[in-house]
Write an enzyme that holds these catalytic residues in place. Sequence first.
Site, short mmCIF file in Angstrom:
data_model
loop_
_atom_site.label_atom_id
_atom_site.label_comp_id
_atom_site.label_asym_id
_atom_site.label_seq_id
_atom_site.Cartn_x
_atom_site.Cartn_y
_atom_site.Cartn_z
N LEU A 8 0.94 -1.27 0.05
CA LEU A 8 0.04 -0.05 0.05
C LEU A 8 0.86 1.16 -0.11
O LEU A 8 2.08 1.26 0.21
CB LEU A 8 -0.96 -0.02 1.40
CG LEU A 8 -1.98 -0.99 1.19
CD1 LEU A 8 -2.74 -1.09 2.48
CD2 LEU A 8 -3.23 -0.52 0.03
N SER A 9 0.16 2.55 -0.23
CA SER A 9 1.02 3.77 -0.49
C SER A 9 1.44 4.13 1.15
O SER A 9 0.75 3.65 2.05
CB SER A 9 -0.14 4.67 -0.61
OG SER A 9 0.48 5.93 -0.74
N GLY A 12 6.79 2.06 2.02
CA GLY A 12 8.17 1.88 1.67
C GLY A 12 8.59 1.29 0.41
O GLY A 12 10.06 0.86 0.14
N SER A 84 -0.06 -2.81 -7.05
CA SER A 84 -0.33 -4.14 -7.85
C SER A 84 -1.57 -4.62 -6.98
O SER A 84 -1.65 -5.75 -6.33
CB SER A 84 0.86 -5.18 -7.41
OG SER A 84 0.88 -6.22 -8.20
#
Length: 174
Positions: A8-9, A12, A84
Amino acid sequence: MVIWIIGLSGSGKTTLGRALAAQWRGAAPNTVLVDGDEVRRLFAHDGSDAAYTIAGRRLNAERVTALCEWLDGQGINVVCCILSLFPEMRAGNRRRFSRYFEIYLKAPVEVLAARDTKGLYGPALRGERHQVAGVDLPFPEPTAPDLTLDAAGPLPDVEALAAEVLRKAGSVQP
């Protein structure tokens, strides 16, 4: 070979991806970094809300995957950092690329929202922003990554982690 970093955003991906690409490039100059956000900007696909719908995200994912396949087909090593969202595309990667190593940076949305490095989660959790993966868009977690890393805390020494990933991926040693 393609090393595919998922998360997820704020998990890292780009931080790890940059370190991986730099180390790998030291031993194999034919190494590139492909970042989903950068590809979105490259194709001017980041200026509208439509780019962040499921259809817009699929278009970007297809572009990123095609770019990685094209580079891989020319013998160029790729480190790809991408949200993704599409499990069927991840499954297809194992057939599309000459060699594929999938890394999942796992962190709960609550932790990422507290970091909110891009200012996405706060507005999304307040209902002011839409189309945010992990909030109002589902994020199907990878079911068979080659490596899962806990990204709930700060990444450990990213240089050491990158070297470890390169060893586990069976790529050239940095």
